[in-house]
Motif scaffolding. Structure first.
Motif, PDB file in Angstrom:
ATOM      1  N   PRO A 171      -1.955  -2.179   7.882  1.00  0.00           N
ATOM      2  CA  PRO A 171      -1.888  -1.092   8.865  1.00  0.00           C
ATOM      3  C   PRO A 171      -1.238   0.176   8.303  1.00  0.00           C
ATOM      4  N   GLY A 172      -1.532   1.306   8.961  1.00  0.00           N
ATOM      5  CA  GLY A 172      -0.825   2.553   8.731  1.00  0.00           C
ATOM      6  C   GLY A 172      -0.694   2.984   7.290  1.00  0.00           C
ATOM      7  N   LYS A 173       0.532   3.298   6.910  1.00  0.00           N
ATOM      8  CA  LYS A 173       0.783   3.852   5.582  1.00  0.00           C
ATOM      9  C   LYS A 173       0.560   2.833   4.471  1.00  0.00           C
ATOM     10  N   TRP A 174       0.507   1.547   4.821  1.00  0.00           N
ATOM     11  CA  TRP A 174       0.327   0.508   3.803  1.00  0.00           C
ATOM     12  C   TRP A 174      -1.134   0.300   3.429  1.00  0.00           C
ATOM     13  N   LYS A 175      -2.030   0.774   4.252  1.00  0.00           N
ATOM     14  CA  LYS A 175      -3.450   0.586   3.968  1.00  0.00           C
ATOM     15  C   LYS A 175      -3.853   1.353   2.712  1.00  0.00           C
ATOM     16  N   SER A 176      -4.659   0.736   1.868  1.00  0.00           N
ATOM     17  CA  SER A 176      -5.103   1.374   0.627  1.00  0.00           C
ATOM     18  C   SER A 176      -5.875   2.651   0.938  1.00  0.00           C
ATOM     19  N   ILE A 177      -5.963   3.528  -0.053  1.00  0.00           N
ATOM     20  CA  ILE A 177      -6.572   4.831   0.157  1.00  0.00           C
ATOM     21  C   ILE A 177      -7.433   5.208  -1.047  1.00  0.00           C
ATOM     22  N   GLU A 178      -8.555   5.849  -0.781  1.00  0.00           N
ATOM     23  CA  GLU A 178      -9.415   6.319  -1.853  1.00  0.00           C
ATOM     24  C   GLU A 178      -8.705   7.427  -2.633  1.00  0.00           C
ATOM     25  N   ALA A 179      -8.780   7.347  -3.960  1.00  0.00           N
ATOM     26  CA  ALA A 179      -8.138   8.356  -4.806  1.00  0.00           C
ATOM     27  C   ALA A 179      -8.661   9.752  -4.493  1.00  0.00           C
ATOM     28  N   ARG A 180      -9.953   9.860  -4.185  1.00  0.00           N
ATOM     29  CA  ARG A 180     -10.510  11.184  -3.896  1.00  0.00           C
ATOM     30  C   ARG A 180      -9.901  11.769  -2.628  1.00  0.00           C
ATOM     31  N   ASP A 181      -9.484  10.909  -1.679  1.00  0.00           N
ATOM     32  CA  ASP A 181      -8.847  11.415  -0.462  1.00  0.00           C
ATOM     33  C   ASP A 181      -7.445  11.942  -0.762  1.00  0.00           C
ATOM     34  N   VAL A 182      -6.742  11.294  -1.665  1.00  0.00           N
ATOM     35  CA  VAL A 182      -5.434  11.810  -2.089  1.00  0.00           C
ATOM     36  C   VAL A 182      -5.611  13.186  -2.717  1.00  0.00           C
ATOM     37  N   ALA A 183      -6.606  13.318  -3.590  1.00  0.00           N
ATOM     38  CA  ALA A 183      -6.862  14.593  -4.262  1.00  0.00           C
ATOM     39  C   ALA A 183      -7.241  15.675  -3.253  1.00  0.00           C
TER      40      ALA A 183
END
Length: 216
Positions: A171-183
């Motif tokens: 959940p929430g902040k622990w869920k993995s994220i696509e690198a392109r979304d960070v960029a």
């Protein structure tokens, strides 16, 4: 119009960010300091040296924004000393170079759980890095703390492959994220007006910013 310095452009987030910067009409010049040469891009100047600090030291042209996407793992680094060099020393060197060149906004990729008081070495180094940048008194400092990064790497990291299914359902902040979304979120923050100070963005916040960021 903005001029940008980036380190870590050969990495997962940094590679996406470099391409976004090159396509962004509000960015006029990109200085991508790397250990090894990059393929040419129309806006990019690529000083490179196996000792990244030496590549940074040769820079003289002013910049407005500094992005640091440097990061490794203990397995890749091979020792605690090499990890500290990559995830602390070279990050601080990037920031100091940006200040020397007149930048007013620093954006850096850290990690979820970063804390100088963490019992875990990885998180402790990340936390000390953040504290070092905060102590530099940037007019504006943006710290991205993504959870597990998703995306294609030239060499897959074992832990990321093994734990990826679990982090996709966290959940929430622990869920993995696509690198392109960070960029995308970092570029959005870099080009958005702000009152300044320190902003710390977790995966949930980064994902939300990316979802509302237009792609040029």
């Amino acid at each position: 119009m903005s001029r940008a310095l980036i380190t870590g452009a050969t990495g997962l987030v940094g590679g996406h960010l470099l391409r976004l910067l090159n396509d962004e009409p509000r960015v006029t010049n990109i200085v991508a300091a790397t250990r090894r040469p990059l393929p040419p891009m129309r806006k990019m100047f690529n000083p490179h040296d196996p000792q990244l600090s030496d590549a940074l030291a040769q820079l003289t042209e002013p910049v407005d924004l500094v992005f640091c996407c440097l990061g490794t793992t203990m397995r890749e680094a091979g020792s605690k000393e090499a990890f500290v060099l990559a995830d602390y020393t070279l990050v601080v060197d990037t920031a100091l170079t940006g200040q020397r060149l007149g930048a007013r906004h620093m954006l850096v990729v850290s990690a979820i759980g970063a804390s100088s008081k963490s019992p875990f070495f990885y998180n402790r180094v990340k936390g000390k890095m953040e504290e070092a940048l905060i102590a530099q008194n940037w007019p504006r400092l943006t710290i991205a703390r993504p959870s597990m990064l998703l995306g294609h790497r030239e060499s897959q990291r074992f832990n990321e492959s093994f734990f990826a299914p679990l982090f996709k359902i966290m959940p929430g902040k622990w869920k993995s994220i696509e690198a392109r979304d960070v960029a995308r979120a970092m570029l959005h923050e870099a080009l958005s007006p702000s009152h300044g100070g320190v902003a710390i963005l977790d995966s949930g916040q980064l994902r939300e910013i990316a979802a509302h960021t237009p792609v040029y």
